[in-house]
Design a protein around this motif. Structure first.
Motif, PDB file in Angstrom:
ATOM      1  N   ALA A 269      -5.605   5.557   6.641  1.00  0.00           N
ATOM      2  CA  ALA A 269      -5.784   4.203   6.107  1.00  0.00           C
ATOM      3  C   ALA A 269      -7.092   3.584   6.586  1.00  0.00           C
ATOM      4  O   ALA A 269      -7.710   2.794   5.870  1.00  0.00           O
ATOM      5  CB  ALA A 269      -4.609   3.317   6.504  1.00  0.00           C
ATOM      6  N   ALA A 270      -7.523   3.933   7.802  1.00  0.00           N
ATOM      7  CA  ALA A 270      -8.787   3.408   8.314  1.00  0.00           C
ATOM      8  C   ALA A 270      -9.961   3.835   7.447  1.00  0.00           C
ATOM      9  O   ALA A 270     -11.009   3.179   7.454  1.00  0.00           O
ATOM     10  CB  ALA A 270      -8.999   3.873   9.753  1.00  0.00           C
ATOM     11  N   SER A 271      -9.801   4.919   6.701  1.00  0.00           N
ATOM     12  CA  SER A 271     -10.822   5.384   5.760  1.00  0.00           C
ATOM     13  C   SER A 271     -10.510   4.987   4.325  1.00  0.00           C
ATOM     14  O   SER A 271     -11.151   5.458   3.384  1.00  0.00           O
ATOM     15  CB  SER A 271     -10.971   6.912   5.852  1.00  0.00           C
ATOM     16  N   GLY A 272      -9.485   4.129   4.155  1.00  0.00           N
ATOM     17  CA  GLY A 272      -9.150   3.626   2.828  1.00  0.00           C
ATOM     18  C   GLY A 272      -8.194   4.490   2.039  1.00  0.00           C
ATOM     19  O   GLY A 272      -7.986   4.259   0.842  1.00  0.00           O
TER      20      GLY A 272
ATOM     21  N   ALA B 168     -11.937  11.682  13.939  1.00  0.00           N
ATOM     22  CA  ALA B 168     -12.537  10.851  14.991  1.00  0.00           C
ATOM     23  C   ALA B 168     -11.635   9.672  15.337  1.00  0.00           C
ATOM     24  O   ALA B 168     -11.548   9.272  16.508  1.00  0.00           O
ATOM     25  CB  ALA B 168     -13.916  10.359  14.532  1.00  0.00           C
ATOM     26  N   PHE B 169     -10.950   9.126  14.354  1.00  0.00           N
ATOM     27  CA  PHE B 169     -10.012   8.023  14.602  1.00  0.00           C
ATOM     28  C   PHE B 169      -8.934   8.452  15.584  1.00  0.00           C
ATOM     29  O   PHE B 169      -8.598   7.715  16.521  1.00  0.00           O
ATOM     30  CB  PHE B 169      -9.384   7.577  13.281  1.00  0.00           C
ATOM     31  N   THR B 170      -8.379   9.650  15.376  1.00  0.00           N
ATOM     32  CA  THR B 170      -7.297  10.103  16.255  1.00  0.00           C
ATOM     33  C   THR B 170      -7.807  10.367  17.672  1.00  0.00           C
ATOM     34  O   THR B 170      -7.102  10.090  18.651  1.00  0.00           O
ATOM     35  CB  THR B 170      -6.619  11.368  15.696  1.00  0.00           C
ATOM     36  N   HIS B 171      -9.014  10.885  17.794  1.00  0.00           N
ATOM     37  CA  HIS B 171      -9.584  11.104  19.129  1.00  0.00           C
ATOM     38  C   HIS B 171      -9.828   9.776  19.846  1.00  0.00           C
ATOM     39  O   HIS B 171      -9.594   9.665  21.059  1.00  0.00           O
ATOM     40  CB  HIS B 171     -10.883  11.895  19.024  1.00  0.00           C
ATOM     41  N   HIS B 172     -10.304   8.792  19.103  1.00  0.00           N
ATOM     42  CA  HIS B 172     -10.515   7.473  19.697  1.00  0.00           C
ATOM     43  C   HIS B 172      -9.187   6.866  20.140  1.00  0.00           C
ATOM     44  O   HIS B 172      -9.106   6.277  21.231  1.00  0.00           O
ATOM     45  CB  HIS B 172     -11.204   6.554  18.689  1.00  0.00           C
ATOM     46  N   ALA B 173      -8.158   7.016  19.301  1.00  0.00           N
ATOM     47  CA  ALA B 173      -6.833   6.495  19.658  1.00  0.00           C
ATOM     48  C   ALA B 173      -6.309   7.169  20.922  1.00  0.00           C
ATOM     49  O   ALA B 173      -5.700   6.519  21.785  1.00  0.00           O
ATOM     50  CB  ALA B 173      -5.870   6.702  18.498  1.00  0.00           C
ATOM     51  N   MET B 174      -6.547   8.472  21.047  1.00  0.00           N
ATOM     52  CA  MET B 174      -6.090   9.210  22.219  1.00  0.00           C
ATOM     53  C   MET B 174      -6.789   8.725  23.481  1.00  0.00           C
ATOM     54  O   MET B 174      -6.208   8.747  24.573  1.00  0.00           O
ATOM     55  CB  MET B 174      -6.329  10.710  22.018  1.00  0.00           C
TER      56      MET B 174
ATOM     57  N   ASP C  55       3.702   5.922  16.625  1.00  0.00           N
ATOM     58  CA  ASP C  55       4.581   7.086  16.559  1.00  0.00           C
ATOM     59  C   ASP C  55       3.832   8.177  15.798  1.00  0.00           C
ATOM     60  O   ASP C  55       2.655   8.006  15.447  1.00  0.00           O
ATOM     61  CB  ASP C  55       5.951   6.744  15.955  1.00  0.00           C
ATOM     62  N   CYS C  56       4.468   9.308  15.549  1.00  0.00           N
ATOM     63  CA  CYS C  56       3.725  10.444  14.984  1.00  0.00           C
ATOM     64  C   CYS C  56       3.169  10.150  13.600  1.00  0.00           C
ATOM     65  O   CYS C  56       1.974  10.318  13.344  1.00  0.00           O
ATOM     66  CB  CYS C  56       4.596  11.707  14.982  1.00  0.00           C
ATOM     67  N   SER C  57       4.021   9.686  12.694  1.00  0.00           N
ATOM     68  CA  SER C  57       3.557   9.429  11.332  1.00  0.00           C
ATOM     69  C   SER C  57       2.735   8.160  11.252  1.00  0.00           C
ATOM     70  O   SER C  57       1.882   8.024  10.365  1.00  0.00           O
ATOM     71  CB  SER C  57       4.748   9.356  10.372  1.00  0.00           C
ATOM     72  N   GLY C  58       2.971   7.219  12.190  1.00  0.00           N
ATOM     73  CA  GLY C  58       2.158   6.014  12.226  1.00  0.00           C
ATOM     74  C   GLY C  58       0.713   6.311  12.555  1.00  0.00           C
ATOM     75  O   GLY C  58      -0.208   5.710  11.991  1.00  0.00           O
ATOM     76  N   LEU C  59       0.491   7.254  13.477  1.00  0.00           N
ATOM     77  CA  LEU C  59      -0.881   7.664  13.802  1.00  0.00           C
ATOM     78  C   LEU C  59      -1.555   8.297  12.592  1.00  0.00           C
ATOM     79  O   LEU C  59      -2.714   7.984  12.286  1.00  0.00           O
ATOM     80  CB  LEU C  59      -0.862   8.660  14.965  1.00  0.00           C
TER      81      LEU C  59
ATOM     82  N   GLU D 188       0.800  -1.221   0.000  1.00  0.00           N
ATOM     83  CA  GLU D 188       0.000   0.000   0.000  1.00  0.00           C
ATOM     84  C   GLU D 188       0.834   1.273   0.000  1.00  0.00           C
ATOM     85  O   GLU D 188       0.416   2.297  -0.539  1.00  0.00           O
ATOM     86  CB  GLU D 188      -0.938   0.041   1.218  1.00  0.00           C
ATOM     87  N   ASP D 189       2.005   1.250   0.644  1.00  0.00           N
ATOM     88  CA  ASP D 189       2.820   2.473   0.726  1.00  0.00           C
ATOM     89  C   ASP D 189       4.228   2.295   0.169  1.00  0.00           C
ATOM     90  O   ASP D 189       5.055   3.206   0.263  1.00  0.00           O
ATOM     91  CB  ASP D 189       2.886   2.985   2.167  1.00  0.00           C
ATOM     92  N   ASP D 190       4.529   1.093  -0.384  1.00  0.00           N
ATOM     93  CA  ASP D 190       5.842   0.779  -0.981  1.00  0.00           C
ATOM     94  C   ASP D 190       6.985   0.836   0.035  1.00  0.00           C
ATOM     95  O   ASP D 190       8.146   0.975  -0.346  1.00  0.00           O
ATOM     96  CB  ASP D 190       6.156   1.711  -2.168  1.00  0.00           C
TER      97      ASP D 190
END
Length: 227
Positions: free
Chosen positions: A131-134, A98-104, A121-125, A57-59
Motif C-alpha cells: 500500500a505504501a507504493s499505492g 525496502a519498506f519491510t526492512h525499514h519496518a524491521m 501482524d503478518c498480513s498487515g506488514l 481500498e480492500d473492502d
C-alpha cells in the motif's frame, strides 16, 4: 454519535482524521485491523455501541466504536481503485522490500490486527508494504493467497508472497527477498514477536524451522485490489 446524526456525505464515504483501531465484533474487544489517517470507509449500520464499516481500498468489514465517530469526516471525492499492471508492480518491488526492512529496523512488536507502523501482524506488514507504493492487497493472509497468482518454487522472484497453512486455510504470509530468504512478522508462539528474516529450509533457525512444516505455496501479485 448516532448514525442518524452523522453529517451527510456527498459520496456516501467518510475518511479517518486520525489512525483508528477496528474490531472483529460489535463488542469492539478483539482488534481486526487498523485504518490509517486518511483512509476512506463506508458506514453500513449501527449496532449498539459500534458502527459496522467497510474500508474502501480492500473492502474489509470491521467494527468501529461509536465514540470514534467524531474522528470521521465526509469525503468529497469518491474512492477510485487504482489500476496496476504486473509490469508496473514489478518496478515497485525494490521499494516494497525496502519498506519491510525499514519496518524491521524500528523498535516494534508483533500486533495481531496491526497494519500501522511500527507494530504489524503478518498480513498487515505485507498489505502495508504494498500500500505504501499505492498497490492494495486484501487484508488477511488467506485472502492474499487467493488473490495472488500461484508460482512454482523454482520460479520465485523477489516480491512474491510465501504462504503457510497450519489449519484449514492459510494462516501466515511472508515476502520473498531472493536467495531463498523471506521476511515476515511473526508472533510469540512460533516466532520472534516481530519482523525478521528466515530461509526456506527445514533447518533455517529457531523461527524458520517452526514455520517450514506449514509451507504451502507461493503467489505473485499481478494487480491491485479488486483486480
Amino acid at each position: 454519535m448516532k448514525l442518524s446524526d452523522f453529517p451527510p456525505s456527498p459520496t456516501d464515504e467518510y475518511h479517518c482524521q486520525i489512525d483508528l483501531n477496528l474490531y472483529n465484533s460489535p463488542s469492539c474487544q478483539g482488534l481486526a485491523t487498523q485504518a490509517a489517517q486518511g483512509r476512506p470507509l463506508r458506514i453500513l449500520e449501527q449496532q449498539g455501541l459500534a458502527y459496522h464499516v467497510q474500508l474502501c481500498e480492500d473492502d474489509y468489514l470491521a467494527w468501529l466504536p461509536v465514540t470514534e465517530g467524531k474522528n470521521l469526516k465526509p469525503s468529497e471525492n469518491k474512492y477510485c481503485a487504482p489500476i496496476w499492471s504486473r509490469e508496473a508492480i514489478a518496478e515497485k518491488i525494490p521499494e516494497i522490500i525496502a519498506f519491510t526492512h525499514h519496518a524491521m529496523a524500528q523498535p516494534h512488536h508483533y500486533l495481531w490486527g496491526g497494519t500501522i507502523a511500527p507494530h504489524y501482524d503478518c498480513s498487515g506488514l505485507i498489505q502495508a508494504a504494498f500500500a505504501a507504493s499505492g498497490i492494495w492487497l486484501p487484508r488477511d493472509s488467506y485472502q492474499q493467497e487467493a488473490f495472488s497468482q500461484k508460482v512454482p518454487w523454482d520460479n520465485l522472484l523477489p516480491g512474491d508472497l510465501i504462504f503457510f497453512q497450519e489449519t484449514t486455510r492459510v494462516t501466515h504470509v511472508a515476502l520473498y527477498l531472493g536467495d531463498n530468504q523471506y521476511i515476515h512478522s511473526s508472533g510469540i508462539e512460533k516466532g520472534r514477536n516481530g519482523i525478521g528474516i528466515d530461509s526456506l529450509s527445514p533447518d533455517s533457525g529457531p523461527v524458520g524451522s517452526k514455520y517450514y512444516p506449514y509451507l504451502l505455496c507461493a503467489g505473485r501479485i499481478m494487480t491491485s485490489w479488486p483486480g
